[in-house]
Design a protein around this motif. Structure first.
Motif, PDB file in Angstrom:
ATOM      1  N   MET A 136       0.801  -1.309  -0.061  1.00 31.46           N
ATOM      2  CA  MET A 136      -0.093   0.018  -0.029  1.00 31.46           C
ATOM      3  C   MET A 136       0.739   1.405  -0.028  1.00 31.46           C
ATOM      4  N   PRO A 137       2.068   1.312   0.921  1.00 27.57           N
ATOM      5  CA  PRO A 137       2.881   2.443   0.869  1.00 27.57           C
ATOM      6  C   PRO A 137       3.172   2.854  -0.793  1.00 27.57           C
ATOM      7  N   SER A 138       3.471   1.770  -1.778  1.00 27.31           N
ATOM      8  CA  SER A 138       3.756   2.140  -3.090  1.00 27.31           C
ATOM      9  C   SER A 138       2.851   2.952  -3.706  1.00 27.31           C
ATOM     10  N   MET A 139       1.585   2.800  -3.386  1.00 28.79           N
ATOM     11  CA  MET A 139       0.328   3.538  -3.844  1.00 28.79           C
ATOM     12  C   MET A 139       0.237   5.056  -3.897  1.00 28.79           C
ATOM     13  N   LEU A 140       1.118   5.457  -2.858  1.00 31.01           N
ATOM     14  CA  LEU A 140       1.150   6.897  -2.403  1.00 31.01           C
ATOM     15  C   LEU A 140       1.818   7.727  -3.577  1.00 31.01           C
ATOM     16  N   ARG A 141       2.901   7.251  -4.233  1.00 35.03           N
ATOM     17  CA  ARG A 141       3.487   8.112  -5.471  1.00 35.03           C
ATOM     18  C   ARG A 141       2.964   7.614  -6.661  1.00 35.03           C
ATOM     19  N   ASN A 142       3.277   8.506  -7.541  1.00 34.42           N
ATOM     20  CA  ASN A 142       2.975   8.167  -9.106  1.00 34.42           C
ATOM     21  C   ASN A 142       3.903   7.090  -9.581  1.00 34.42           C
ATOM     22  N   THR A 143       3.537   6.574 -10.637  1.00 34.67           N
ATOM     23  CA  THR A 143       4.275   5.794 -11.496  1.00 34.67           C
ATOM     24  C   THR A 143       4.092   6.108 -12.931  1.00 34.67           C
ATOM     25  N   THR A 144       4.801   5.723 -14.008  1.00 35.41           N
ATOM     26  CA  THR A 144       4.675   5.848 -15.283  1.00 35.41           C
ATOM     27  C   THR A 144       3.247   5.646 -15.845  1.00 35.41           C
ATOM     28  N   THR A 145       2.595   4.871 -15.145  1.00 32.69           N
ATOM     29  CA  THR A 145       1.267   4.491 -15.634  1.00 32.69           C
ATOM     30  C   THR A 145      -0.047   4.957 -14.976  1.00 32.69           C
ATOM     31  N   ARG A 146       0.241   5.350 -13.846  1.00 35.75           N
ATOM     32  CA  ARG A 146      -0.697   5.627 -12.813  1.00 35.75           C
ATOM     33  C   ARG A 146      -0.589   6.969 -11.732  1.00 35.75           C
ATOM     34  N   TYR A 147      -1.508   7.513 -11.348  1.00 34.86           N
ATOM     35  CA  TYR A 147      -1.398   8.563 -10.212  1.00 34.86           C
ATOM     36  C   TYR A 147      -1.382   7.853  -8.708  1.00 34.86           C
ATOM     37  N   TRP A 163      -1.868   8.100  -4.390  1.00 35.51           N
ATOM     38  CA  TRP A 163      -3.041   8.531  -3.547  1.00 35.51           C
ATOM     39  C   TRP A 163      -2.818   9.885  -3.408  1.00 35.51           C
ATOM     40  N   ALA A 164      -1.433  10.409  -3.078  1.00 32.13           N
ATOM     41  CA  ALA A 164      -1.140  11.863  -2.712  1.00 32.13           C
ATOM     42  C   ALA A 164      -1.776  12.729  -4.068  1.00 32.13           C
ATOM     43  N   ALA A 165      -1.325  12.377  -5.093  1.00 34.91           N
ATOM     44  CA  ALA A 165      -1.793  13.215  -6.103  1.00 34.91           C
ATOM     45  C   ALA A 165      -3.133  13.298  -6.404  1.00 34.91           C
ATOM     46  N   ILE A 166      -3.852  12.274  -6.030  1.00 33.17           N
ATOM     47  CA  ILE A 166      -5.382  12.071  -6.453  1.00 33.17           C
ATOM     48  C   ILE A 166      -6.043  13.006  -5.274  1.00 33.17           C
ATOM     49  N   VAL A 167      -5.542  12.597  -4.260  1.00 33.58           N
ATOM     50  CA  VAL A 167      -6.281  13.296  -2.983  1.00 33.58           C
ATOM     51  C   VAL A 167      -6.175  15.080  -3.396  1.00 33.58           C
ATOM     52  N   LEU A 168      -4.943  15.226  -3.203  1.00 34.00           N
ATOM     53  CA  LEU A 168      -4.617  16.751  -3.563  1.00 34.00           C
ATOM     54  C   LEU A 168      -5.617  17.210  -4.880  1.00 34.00           C
ATOM     55  N   HIS A 169      -5.473  16.609  -6.162  1.00 35.73           N
ATOM     56  CA  HIS A 169      -6.292  16.830  -6.994  1.00 35.73           C
ATOM     57  C   HIS A 169      -7.594  17.196  -6.807  1.00 35.73           C
ATOM     58  N   TRP A 170      -8.341  16.375  -6.112  1.00 40.63           N
ATOM     59  CA  TRP A 170      -9.747  16.409  -5.924  1.00 40.63           C
ATOM     60  C   TRP A 170     -10.144  17.666  -4.797  1.00 40.63           C
ATOM     61  N   SER A 212       5.235  11.835 -13.663  1.00 35.13           N
ATOM     62  CA  SER A 212       3.958  12.108 -14.184  1.00 35.13           C
ATOM     63  C   SER A 212       3.552  11.018 -15.149  1.00 35.13           C
ATOM     64  N   PRO A 213       2.340  10.379 -14.850  1.00 35.22           N
ATOM     65  CA  PRO A 213       1.848   9.254 -15.793  1.00 35.22           C
ATOM     66  C   PRO A 213       1.810   9.738 -17.008  1.00 35.22           C
ATOM     67  N   GLU A 214       2.407   8.852 -18.219  1.00 36.45           N
ATOM     68  CA  GLU A 214       2.376   8.978 -19.539  1.00 36.45           C
ATOM     69  C   GLU A 214       0.774   9.030 -19.963  1.00 36.45           C
ATOM     70  N   LEU A 215       0.627   9.734 -21.077  1.00 37.61           N
ATOM     71  CA  LEU A 215      -0.529   9.553 -21.843  1.00 37.61           C
ATOM     72  C   LEU A 215      -0.811   8.309 -22.353  1.00 37.61           C
ATOM     73  N   PRO A 216      -2.161   7.667 -22.551  1.00 38.74           N
ATOM     74  CA  PRO A 216      -2.246   6.280 -23.260  1.00 38.74           C
ATOM     75  C   PRO A 216      -1.683   6.494 -24.682  1.00 38.74           C
ATOM     76  N   MET A 267      -7.196   9.021 -12.275  1.00 43.71           N
ATOM     77  CA  MET A 267      -7.454  10.120 -11.377  1.00 43.71           C
ATOM     78  C   MET A 267      -8.291   9.825 -10.017  1.00 43.71           C
ATOM     79  N   ILE A 268      -9.013   8.731 -10.262  1.00 42.99           N
ATOM     80  CA  ILE A 268     -10.036   8.240  -9.229  1.00 42.99           C
ATOM     81  C   ILE A 268      -9.327   7.405  -8.165  1.00 42.99           C
ATOM     82  N   SER A 269      -8.541   6.424  -8.715  1.00 42.96           N
ATOM     83  CA  SER A 269      -7.875   5.427  -7.942  1.00 42.96           C
ATOM     84  C   SER A 269      -6.672   4.945  -8.555  1.00 42.96           C
ATOM     85  N   PRO A 270      -5.578   4.543  -7.931  1.00 37.77           N
ATOM     86  CA  PRO A 270      -4.606   3.860  -8.503  1.00 37.77           C
ATOM     87  C   PRO A 270      -4.701   2.622  -9.028  1.00 37.77           C
TER      88      PRO A 270
END
Length: 195
Positions: free
Chosen positions: A1-12, A14-21, A76-80, A182-185
């Motif tokens: 779960m801690p790895s879900m806090l930071r962004n990867t090249t494919t997903r945002y 939790w930190a970015a998601i919560v701040l965004h909303w 920052s995740p790459e665009l599809p 941007m809703i969930s990793p």
């Protein structure tokens, strides 16, 4: 779960998601509150709403600075792959404009209260006195910042509306992951396209 806090090249993360909303809700809410508070017939209610507007404005400014810092320190995740080249080039510019709007609108509000001849202190959420910016107090400066704050807010909300429309286009028309990630990793995979 801690790895879900930071962004990867494919997903945002939790930190970015919560701040965004949080920032999205505050920015839109501040716009609505700004429209309401200047139309109040009761001076007392108007004053109280202005103080609340200032409090949320300082909170918004702090969250935006935090989000920019987080973005600079994360991937920052790459665009599809399906995203066309023109949109791929435009997306960073639109995001930069959104960040700029989220910064300059609360900063212009802070400037406005700093130059106001009424010299009313800003006390965010009745917790502490926020010092004014070192700007010259005058009627002319107040008129300038009232105009600037108002039209920067309109420009900012126009950018937000375009951003929302683009996200909905990605989700419902292009059926890619731009909105859902941007809703969930956990929603980083592309949704299945209809046969």
């Amino acid at each position: 779960m801690p790895s879900m806090l930071r962004n990867t090249t494919t997903r945002y993360g939790w930190a970015a998601i919560v701040l965004h909303w949080l920032i999205a809700a505050l920015f839109i809410g501040q716009f609505a509150l700004g429209l309401v508070m200047v139309r109040m017939t009761s001076q007392r209610t108007s004053f109280e709403l202005i103080q609340l507007h200032k409090s949320f404005g300082f909170l918004l400014l702090g969250l935006v600075l935090l989000r920019i810092g987080w973005r600079l320190g994360n991937l920052s995740p790459e665009l599809p792959d399906e995203v066309d080249p023109l949109e791929r080039k435009a997306a960073p510019t639109v995001h930069l404009l959104l960040y700029a709007a989220q910064l300059v609108v609360p900063l212009s509000g802070w400037a406005l209260v700093s130059v106001s001849v009424l010299e009313i202190p800003s006390v965010p959420f009745n917790l502490f006195v926020m010092p004014h910016l070192p700007l010259q107090v005058s009627d002319a400066a107040e008129t300038f910042w009232v105009f600037g704050h108002k039209w920067l807010a309109y420009a900012g909300i126009a950018l937000v509306v375009l951003h929302i429309l683009a996200a909905l286009r990605h989700h419902f028309w292009l059926r890619d992951v731009v909105l859902v990630r941007m809703i969930s990793p956990f929603f980083a995979r592309s949704p299945r396209k209809p046969e």
